[in-house]
Design a protein around this motif. Structure first.
Motif, PDB file in Angstrom:
ATOM      1  N   VAL A 197       0.890  -1.068   0.058  1.00 18.98           N
ATOM      2  CA  VAL A 197       0.032   0.002   0.028  1.00 18.98           C
ATOM      3  C   VAL A 197       0.752   1.071  -0.187  1.00 18.98           C
ATOM      4  N   GLU A 198       0.796   2.093  -1.117  1.00 20.76           N
ATOM      5  CA  GLU A 198       1.731   3.270  -1.129  1.00 20.76           C
ATOM      6  C   GLU A 198       1.087   4.541  -0.680  1.00 20.76           C
ATOM      7  N   ARG A 217      -5.874   0.554   5.150  1.00 22.57           N
ATOM      8  CA  ARG A 217      -6.902  -0.119   4.284  1.00 22.57           C
ATOM      9  C   ARG A 217      -7.180   1.149   3.154  1.00 22.57           C
ATOM     10  N   PRO A 218      -6.770   1.029   1.916  1.00 23.63           N
ATOM     11  CA  PRO A 218      -6.939   2.175   1.087  1.00 23.63           C
ATOM     12  C   PRO A 218      -8.627   2.286   0.844  1.00 23.63           C
ATOM     13  N   VAL A 234      -8.205  14.864  -2.193  1.00 22.62           N
ATOM     14  CA  VAL A 234      -6.897  14.591  -1.982  1.00 22.62           C
ATOM     15  C   VAL A 234      -6.673  13.265  -1.517  1.00 22.62           C
ATOM     16  N   ILE A 235      -7.456  12.507  -1.453  1.00 21.71           N
ATOM     17  CA  ILE A 235      -7.579  10.978  -0.819  1.00 21.71           C
ATOM     18  C   ILE A 235      -7.906  10.014  -2.204  1.00 21.71           C
ATOM     19  N   THR A 282      -5.224   1.172  -4.269  1.00 20.94           N
ATOM     20  CA  THR A 282      -4.123   0.479  -3.351  1.00 20.94           C
ATOM     21  C   THR A 282      -3.316   1.742  -2.748  1.00 20.94           C
ATOM     22  N   LYS A 283      -3.626   2.817  -2.719  1.00 28.21           N
ATOM     23  CA  LYS A 283      -2.967   4.361  -2.206  1.00 28.21           C
ATOM     24  C   LYS A 283      -3.779   4.818  -1.324  1.00 28.21           C
ATOM     25  N   ILE A 284      -2.847   5.584  -0.222  1.00 27.59           N
ATOM     26  CA  ILE A 284      -3.276   6.232   0.772  1.00 27.59           C
ATOM     27  C   ILE A 284      -2.753   7.545   0.867  1.00 27.59           C
TER      28      ILE A 284
END
Length: 741
Positions: free
Chosen positions: A213-214, A262-263, A274-275, A282-284
């Motif tokens: 998770v990036e 958890r993305p 911005v989220i 798979t990004k946060i």
């Protein structure tokens, strides 16, 4: 050639016993030189062939797990239909489920409905059971209530892990595996005789993986949900005489990783732009520097076996020390909401078992014993919310200390009357005396609402009788049918959550299951084909579950959630078609529902028209979470003889498919995972002397995106819906080298 291990299967309570009988009566007679290997299990506290055990058991060998590159408990669901692992924010928040039933709660004073036994000793908690599967001889999954012989609780089932024993001859080897996301797996072992009456074995493992998770936050970048662990296992076997053996066993496991972010899937409010969000996101975008999780487990076991005639006296003494730390501050927002959400747990456990096992050849054979268990949990927890959360005017939080001590003394036994060479009747009984003591104190932080009981001390003493009756009959030397009724038990659970001060019961009532089962064990085609099947129905009373008050921030507590039922069909097939071609399949069709669950929490956004009244809903008749109605696992391997070369080749494939599944207890319609299938493929070579093998493998070969869980939050948090993703949420390619000397 690696021989995949057979597995039992599950059943829905319908009139299908006649269908199973029809299959057995119409099975063609076929002769082949290739036969399946016998599978030995210890599901009844004695070594038996799987085909002679009249309960639903599936066994997976360590060789098969290695060949399939599956060394995590969560991956067992791809080999065992009906076995699932619920995702969580860390090891201590996960839950193992069998037949749709498992314990899911933030409270650490409650034991799992699915127990875990490793080398004859019950795991001290869920963290201690999430070990790596390196140097494992086999993993047995026992379905239905199993507390009769296995020490404690296990009201829904049992995971019985048996690690490899010391060998007579000197053997040693290692394994190295490399895959995408910098996944690295290493393991090594050495085993052999140290003297005429002394054998030893030492094994080590290490697993590493970059985060999947990036974090796209410009101030705090990085990858999360990594893997970083290592462990060691040492065994010393002393055999001073032909009748006496002493096995000393030490195991150490460590984990240190950042988990489990958890993305987001859906986002509203001021941070929506911005989220990162989306179905396959798979990004946060987090301000935190990670949610650290650490676990440190030490287990010491001394097992003594002394033969007296044809009987055996066994003593197993164990001490387990488990320490865990977590500070899970992830909220999915690019602002600091949880300044602190830390918890430190220290668990010490002592067990002592004395067991007398008679010869299975007697007219009445039995296993009987005494069991003592003591587990002490000390927990320190801090939680601090900042005013950035809508609805909070000031900082809110608490600091709490909890101590839970559980003691259990039990008498147990199971006797089998061999009525004739083909008919047997077994009766098992267990008397438990359980005592649970809870001591808690809580300190309010500025702005927090007052707790009605800042300190409390409570003790509950409970006695119970569990039992099991099994009848079995062999229609042919290779086919057996059995029927059983069992009543299980899971002891009182303590509420270690500070919000538990507001609940009616600091220690909740025991969980009581009653299971009915009808099964078949059979082999055909001169041992080339194995067919096992069963139908079951289980009802649980006073199921222990975690509930929420749906406030902001949410407060969780432990309670008895009424009753539930699970019923279904399990089928297992294994076919050695030729010397070099093997096929297997297992499926489980399960209907797991809340029979009675009034007062459950509502899901976010649920209206009165949808059943939410006063923040509560009635889930009676609704689905249990993490239990697909149908799950199927397929496996095939074809060995290719290369006559002119010093090695042979093989092709293998595994396929896991499951029906849609609800991932949340509150039955939120947004948290339903659609049906999906995952294919793992491998091409390898093995030396003809068995000394080395090289494998190229692909996980999730068809690049199928799937989720292992969801979380929902109110709109005040901005993130409406987020999901858990596993390492193989996309295609992963790797290579593995294994050497054995």
């Amino acid at each position: 050639m690696m021989q995949p291990i057979s597995r039992s299967t599950k059943s829905r309570v319908k009139p299908i016993a006649s269908a199973i009988a029809a299959v057995t009566l119409t099975m063609p007679m076929y002769s082949t030189a290739a036969i399946l290997e016998e599978i030995i299990v210890t599901a009844q506290k004695r070594e038996q062939s799987l085909q002679d055990v009249p309960i639903s058991v599936m066994a997976v060998s360590g060789d098969q797990l290695t060949a399939l590159n599956r060394n995590e408990v969560s991956e067992l669901s791809k080999s065992v239909a009906g076995f699932t692992v619920q995702a969580g924010s860390g090891d201590s928040e996960r839950a193992v489920q069998i037949r749709g039933v498992g314990t899911s709660t933030f409270s650490k004073g409650v034991e799992q409905s699915v127990g875990t036994v490793i080398d004859g000793v019950v795991a001290s908690g869920l963290v201690a059971s999430f070990l790596d599967f390196s140097d494992v001889d086999r993993v047995e999954v026992l379905r239905g209530p199993q507390g009769m012989l296995f020490g404690k609780n296990a009201s829904a089932g049992l995971l019985n892990v048996v690690t490899s024993m010391p060998s007579n001859e000197l053997t040693y080897g290692f394994l190295a595996s490399f895959a995408e996301e910098n996944e690295q797996k290493y393991s090594a072992y050495v085993s052999g005789s140290l003297a005429d009456t002394v054998k030893g074995r030492i094994s080590l493992y290490e697993n590493k993986r970059d985060g999947i998770v990036e974090n796209v936050n410009p101030d705090v970048s990085g990858d999360y949900n990594d893997r970083n662990e290592w462990g060691a296992n040492a065994k010393l076997l002393l055999e001073p005489t032909d009748k006496l053996s002493v096995l000393l066993n030490y195991r150490h496991n460590e984990r240190d990783y950042s988990c489990c972010y958890r993305p987001a899937i859906e986002v509203v409010g001021p941070f929506a732009s911005v989220i990162p969000s989306g179905k396959e996101n798979t990004k946060i975008n987090e301000t935190g520097t990670g949610s650290p999780n650490t676990a440190d487990v030490d287990v010491y076991i001394a097992e003594v076996n002394y033969d007296i005639g044809e009987n055996t006296l066994t003593s197993i003494t164990s001490f387990t020390d488990t320490q865990t730390y977590s500070n899970i501050t992830a909220t999915g927002l690019p602002v600091a909401v949880l300044a602190d959400n830390s918890a430190y747990d220290d668990v010490n456990q002592i067990t002592q078992e004395l067991r007398w096992t008679t010869s299975s050849q007697e007219t009445v054979s039995y296993v009987a014993g005494l069991y003592f268990y003591k587990n002490k949990l000390e927990r320190s927890q801090n939680q601090l919310f900042t005013p950035l959360v809508t609805g909070l005017s000031t900082t809110s939080g608490f600091s709490a200390d909890s101590a839970v001590e559980s003691k259990s003394v039990a008498l147990f036994g199971q006797a089998t009357w061999n009525i004739s060479d083909i008919t047997r009747l077994s009766l098992g009984l267990r008397y438990n005396d359980e005592e649970v003591t809870l001591n808690q104190s809580v300190t309010n932080l500025v702005g927090s609402a007052s707790f009605p009981n800042p300190e409390r001390s409570t003790t509950v003493d409970d006695q119970s009788v569990s039992w099991r009756i099994i009848g079995e009959h062999n229609f042919t030397p290779d086919s057996m049918v059995y029927a059983s009724v069992a009543r299980g038990y899971k002891g009182p659970g303590a509420n270690t959550l500070p919000s538990g001060y507001t609940s009616a019961e600091p220690i909740v009532a025991p969980e009581i299951p009653t299971n009915y089962e009808l099964g078949l064990k059979s082999e055909w085609m001169d041992g080339a084909l194995r067919l096992n099947a069963n139908v079951f129905y289980t009802e649980f009373e006073d199921f222990q579950a975690s509930l929420s008050d749906n406030q902001l921030p949410p407060q969780f507590y432990l309670a008895n959630a009424g009753s539930l039922e699970t019923q279904g069909l399990e089928i297992e097939l294994a076919f050695q078609a030729t010397d070099n071609f093997f096929l297997s399949a297992n499926l489980a069709t399960i209907d797991a529902t809340f029979k009675s669950f009034d007062g459950a929490e509502c899901y976010p956004g649920q209206t009165a028209a949808q059943g939410c009244v006063g923040g509560q809903q009635d889930l009676s008749g609704k689905d249990m979470p993490f239990s697909p109605d149908l799950a199927v696992n397929l496996f095939a391997r074809y060995d290719i003889a290369l006559q002119s070369l010093p090695f042979n080749a093989y092709l293998q494939g595994a396929y896991h498919w499951q029906d849609e599944v609800q991932y949340n207890t509150n039955n939120d319609p947004k948290t339903i995972q659609d049906s999906y299938g995952l294919a793992d493929l491998a091409l390898g070579v093995e030396s003809k002397d068995g000394m080395y093998s090289l494998q190229l493998f692909v996980k999730n070969a068809f690049d199928t995106f799937y989720e292992s869980g969801y979380s929902t939050q109110g709109s005040d948090f901005g993130v409406l819906l987020a999901h858990n993703v596993e390492y193989d949420y996309k295609r992963r390619v790797g290579i593995k080298l294994q050497m054995d000397f």
